[in-house]
Design an enzyme around this catalytic site. Sequence first.
Site, PDB file in Angstrom:
ATOM      1  N   LYS A 138      55.629  80.342 -40.227  1.00 56.62           N
ATOM      2  CA  LYS A 138      57.060  79.918 -40.363  1.00 56.62           C
ATOM      3  C   LYS A 138      57.732  80.614 -41.385  1.00 56.62           C
ATOM      4  O   LYS A 138      58.677  81.321 -41.792  1.00 56.62           O
ATOM      5  CB  LYS A 138      57.123  78.304 -40.713  1.00 56.62           C
ATOM      6  CG  LYS A 138      56.615  77.466 -39.583  1.00 56.62           C
ATOM      7  CD  LYS A 138      56.746  75.888 -39.713  1.00 56.62           C
ATOM      8  CE  LYS A 138      55.838  75.783 -41.117  1.00 56.62           C
ATOM      9  NZ  LYS A 138      54.548  75.676 -40.741  1.00 56.62           N
ATOM     10  N   SER A 139      56.841  80.382 -42.692  1.00 55.49           N
ATOM     11  CA  SER A 139      57.437  81.320 -43.869  1.00 55.49           C
ATOM     12  C   SER A 139      57.477  82.732 -43.637  1.00 55.49           C
ATOM     13  O   SER A 139      58.464  83.308 -44.248  1.00 55.49           O
ATOM     14  CB  SER A 139      56.360  80.847 -45.016  1.00 55.49           C
ATOM     15  OG  SER A 139      56.554  79.256 -45.267  1.00 55.49           O
ATOM     16  N   GLU A 192      59.751  75.105 -46.748  1.00 55.37           N
ATOM     17  CA  GLU A 192      58.987  73.707 -46.633  1.00 55.37           C
ATOM     18  C   GLU A 192      59.993  72.612 -46.688  1.00 55.37           C
ATOM     19  O   GLU A 192      59.781  71.577 -47.418  1.00 55.37           O
ATOM     20  CB  GLU A 192      58.221  73.794 -47.943  1.00 55.37           C
ATOM     21  CG  GLU A 192      57.188  74.793 -47.997  1.00 55.37           C
ATOM     22  CD  GLU A 192      55.750  74.452 -47.461  1.00 55.37           C
ATOM     23  OE1 GLU A 192      55.710  73.563 -46.614  1.00 55.37           O
ATOM     24  OE2 GLU A 192      54.939  75.173 -47.650  1.00 55.37           O
TER      25      GLU A 192
END
Length: 197
Positions: free
Chosen positions: A22-23, A90
Amino acid sequence: MSNIFVRYGVIEGFVGPMASGKSSALLKRVDPLRWIPGKNFIGFKPKTDNREKHCRSTENFINWIHIPANEPERIFEYVNQSHDLVAIDEAQFFDKKIVEVILKLQKLMKNIVFAGLDSDFRGEPFGAMKELMFHSNELTKLHAICNKCGEPAYYTQRLIEGEPAPYTAPIVSIEGKGKKETYESRCFKHHVVPGRK
Ligand SMILES: [Zn+2]
Protein backbone atom coordinates in the site's frame (compact mmCIF):
# COMPACT_ATOMS: atom_id res chain seq x y z
CA MET A 1 -5.69 5.34 -13.89
CA SER A 2 -5.40 8.30 -16.16
CA ASN A 3 -2.12 9.84 -17.09
CA ILE A 4 -2.80 13.06 -15.20
CA PHE A 5 -0.61 13.42 -12.14
CA VAL A 6 -2.75 15.86 -10.18
CA ARG A 7 -6.51 15.51 -10.19
CA TYR A 8 -8.08 18.30 -8.21
CA GLY A 9 -10.93 17.32 -5.93
CA VAL A 10 -10.30 13.61 -6.43
CA ILE A 11 -9.85 11.11 -3.58
CA GLU A 12 -7.71 8.06 -4.33
CA GLY A 13 -7.17 5.14 -1.97
CA PHE A 14 -4.82 2.17 -1.75
CA VAL A 15 -5.98 -0.45 0.72
CA GLY A 16 -5.16 -4.02 1.63
CA PRO A 17 -3.69 -6.25 4.34
CA MET A 18 -0.25 -6.06 5.85
CA ALA A 19 2.60 -6.33 3.32
CA SER A 20 0.38 -5.72 0.31
CA GLY A 21 2.44 -2.78 -0.93
CA LYS A 22 0.00 0.00 0.00
CA SER A 23 2.66 2.49 1.02
CA SER A 24 4.77 1.67 -2.04
CA ALA A 25 1.75 2.25 -4.25
CA LEU A 26 1.15 5.60 -2.55
CA LEU A 27 4.77 6.63 -3.08
CA LYS A 28 4.66 5.58 -6.72
CA ARG A 29 1.51 7.63 -7.16
CA VAL A 30 3.03 10.77 -5.62
CA ASP A 31 6.48 10.38 -7.18
CA PRO A 32 5.83 12.10 -10.56
CA LEU A 33 4.90 15.32 -8.77
CA ARG A 34 8.53 15.74 -7.83
CA TRP A 35 9.38 16.33 -11.47
CA ILE A 36 6.54 18.64 -12.44
CA PRO A 37 7.42 22.31 -11.96
CA GLY A 38 4.96 24.19 -9.81
CA LYS A 39 3.32 21.07 -8.34
CA ASN A 40 3.59 20.50 -4.64
CA PHE A 41 2.57 17.75 -2.25
CA ILE A 42 2.54 17.16 1.50
CA GLY A 43 2.36 13.89 3.45
CA PHE A 44 0.87 12.91 6.80
CA LYS A 45 1.00 9.89 9.07
CA PRO A 46 -0.75 9.29 12.37
CA LYS A 47 1.33 9.48 15.50
CA THR A 48 0.04 6.78 17.82
CA ASP A 49 2.89 6.78 20.29
CA ASN A 50 2.76 9.72 22.69
CA ARG A 51 6.33 9.12 23.72
CA GLU A 52 7.54 9.82 20.22
CA LYS A 53 9.26 13.18 20.25
CA HIS A 54 9.95 13.77 16.61
CA CYS A 55 7.01 14.89 14.58
CA ARG A 56 8.64 14.57 11.18
CA SER A 57 10.37 11.73 9.39
CA THR A 58 11.66 11.34 5.89
CA GLU A 59 10.94 8.06 4.20
CA ASN A 60 11.92 7.77 0.59
CA PHE A 61 11.21 11.23 -0.74
CA ILE A 62 8.31 12.32 1.46
CA ASN A 63 8.95 14.43 4.53
CA TRP A 64 6.12 12.95 6.58
CA ILE A 65 4.43 15.08 9.19
CA HIS A 66 3.21 12.97 12.10
CA ILE A 67 -0.15 14.12 13.39
CA PRO A 68 -1.68 12.85 16.67
CA ALA A 69 -3.99 10.01 15.62
CA ASN A 70 -6.91 11.44 17.59
CA GLU A 71 -6.54 14.94 16.12
CA PRO A 72 -6.52 14.51 12.34
CA GLU A 73 -7.94 18.03 11.93
CA ARG A 74 -4.46 19.30 12.78
CA ILE A 75 -3.58 18.44 9.20
CA PHE A 76 -4.98 21.89 8.39
CA GLU A 77 -2.19 23.52 10.39
CA TYR A 78 0.13 22.41 7.60
CA VAL A 79 -1.85 22.32 4.37
CA ASN A 80 -1.80 25.54 2.39
CA GLN A 81 -2.62 26.88 -1.05
CA SER A 82 0.68 25.65 -2.49
CA HIS A 83 -0.25 22.00 -1.97
CA ASP A 84 -1.84 20.29 -4.95
CA LEU A 85 -1.81 16.79 -3.47
CA VAL A 86 -2.19 15.59 0.12
CA ALA A 87 -0.85 12.10 0.90
CA ILE A 88 -2.04 10.26 4.02
CA ASP A 89 -0.47 6.94 4.99
CA GLU A 90 -1.63 4.50 7.70
CA ALA A 91 -5.03 6.16 7.47
CA GLN A 92 -6.65 3.37 9.53
CA PHE A 93 -5.02 4.64 12.73
CA PHE A 94 -6.62 8.07 12.52
CA ASP A 95 -9.74 8.94 14.49
CA LYS A 96 -12.94 8.82 12.43
CA LYS A 97 -12.72 12.61 12.11
CA ILE A 98 -10.27 11.84 9.28
CA VAL A 99 -13.34 11.40 7.04
CA GLU A 100 -14.42 15.04 7.55
CA VAL A 101 -10.82 16.16 7.11
CA ILE A 102 -10.51 14.41 3.76
CA LEU A 103 -13.89 15.68 2.56
CA LYS A 104 -12.85 19.21 3.53
CA LEU A 105 -9.59 18.77 1.61
CA GLN A 106 -11.68 17.67 -1.35
CA LYS A 107 -13.77 20.85 -1.08
CA LEU A 108 -10.50 22.78 -1.13
CA MET A 109 -9.89 20.99 -4.45
CA LYS A 110 -6.88 19.06 -3.23
CA ASN A 111 -6.02 15.71 -4.76
CA ILE A 112 -6.07 13.33 -1.78
CA VAL A 113 -4.21 10.02 -1.89
CA PHE A 114 -4.46 7.76 1.14
CA ALA A 115 -3.22 4.28 2.03
CA GLY A 116 -4.18 1.97 4.87
CA LEU A 117 -5.26 -1.39 6.16
CA ASP A 118 -8.87 -1.98 5.13
CA SER A 119 -9.54 -4.52 7.86
CA ASP A 120 -8.26 -5.13 11.35
CA PHE A 121 -6.97 -8.48 12.62
CA ARG A 122 -10.57 -9.64 13.09
CA GLY A 123 -11.37 -9.01 9.46
CA GLU A 124 -13.60 -6.04 10.32
CA PRO A 125 -13.38 -2.45 9.04
CA PHE A 126 -10.37 -0.70 10.52
CA GLY A 127 -11.09 2.75 11.94
CA ALA A 128 -12.67 5.00 9.34
CA MET A 129 -11.49 2.93 6.38
CA LYS A 130 -14.97 1.76 5.46
CA GLU A 131 -16.16 5.35 5.03
CA LEU A 132 -12.94 6.40 3.32
CA MET A 133 -13.31 3.56 0.85
CA PHE A 134 -16.84 4.74 0.11
CA HIS A 135 -15.72 8.33 -0.48
CA SER A 136 -12.81 7.25 -2.69
CA ASN A 137 -13.27 8.20 -6.32
CA GLU A 138 -10.58 5.69 -7.23
CA LEU A 139 -9.85 2.73 -5.03
CA THR A 140 -7.15 0.10 -5.43
CA LYS A 141 -7.46 -3.03 -3.33
CA LEU A 142 -4.12 -4.75 -3.04
CA HIS A 143 -3.28 -8.18 -1.74
CA ALA A 144 -0.28 -9.86 -0.15
CA ILE A 145 0.84 -13.49 -0.19
CA CYS A 146 -0.48 -15.92 2.44
CA ASN A 147 2.27 -16.91 4.85
CA LYS A 148 0.74 -20.40 5.08
CA CYS A 149 -0.02 -21.39 1.49
CA GLY A 150 1.31 -18.77 -0.90
CA GLU A 151 -2.13 -17.90 -2.28
CA PRO A 152 -3.28 -14.26 -2.45
CA ALA A 153 -3.79 -12.89 1.06
CA TYR A 154 -6.54 -10.36 1.81
CA TYR A 155 -6.41 -10.48 5.61
CA THR A 156 -4.01 -9.60 8.39
CA GLN A 157 -3.43 -12.37 10.92
CA ARG A 158 -2.44 -11.28 14.38
CA LEU A 159 -0.48 -13.68 16.51
CA ILE A 160 0.16 -13.37 20.23
CA GLU A 161 3.00 -15.57 21.38
CA GLY A 162 2.64 -17.36 18.04
CA GLU A 163 -1.07 -18.17 18.52
CA PRO A 164 -3.99 -16.52 16.66
CA ALA A 165 -5.24 -13.54 18.66
CA PRO A 166 -8.80 -14.04 19.96
CA TYR A 167 -11.63 -11.87 18.66
CA THR A 168 -11.86 -10.07 22.00
CA ALA A 169 -8.19 -8.99 22.05
CA PRO A 170 -7.74 -5.20 21.96
CA ILE A 171 -7.26 -3.72 18.50
CA VAL A 172 -4.35 -1.69 19.76
CA SER A 173 -1.14 -3.56 20.31
CA ILE A 174 -0.50 -5.00 23.75
CA GLU A 175 3.20 -5.29 23.11
CA GLY A 176 5.26 -3.99 25.95
CA LYS A 177 3.11 -5.93 28.41
CA GLY A 178 5.30 -9.00 28.18
CA LYS A 179 3.52 -10.58 25.20
CA LYS A 180 5.18 -10.99 21.84
CA GLU A 181 2.96 -9.99 18.93
CA THR A 182 3.49 -10.68 15.28
CA TYR A 183 1.43 -10.14 12.16
CA GLU A 184 1.17 -12.19 8.98
CA SER A 185 -0.72 -11.88 5.74
CA ARG A 186 -3.26 -14.67 5.27
CA CYS A 187 -5.84 -15.91 2.78
CA PHE A 188 -9.44 -16.42 3.94
CA LYS A 189 -8.85 -20.09 4.65
CA HIS A 190 -5.86 -19.40 6.89
CA HIS A 191 -7.14 -16.27 8.61
CA VAL A 192 -7.99 -17.54 12.09
CA VAL A 193 -9.86 -15.51 14.71
CA PRO A 194 -10.87 -17.65 17.71
CA GLY A 195 -14.20 -16.54 19.16
CA ARG A 196 -15.44 -14.84 15.98
CA LYS A 197 -19.11 -15.48 15.28
ZN1 LIG B 1 -3.50 -19.46 2.87
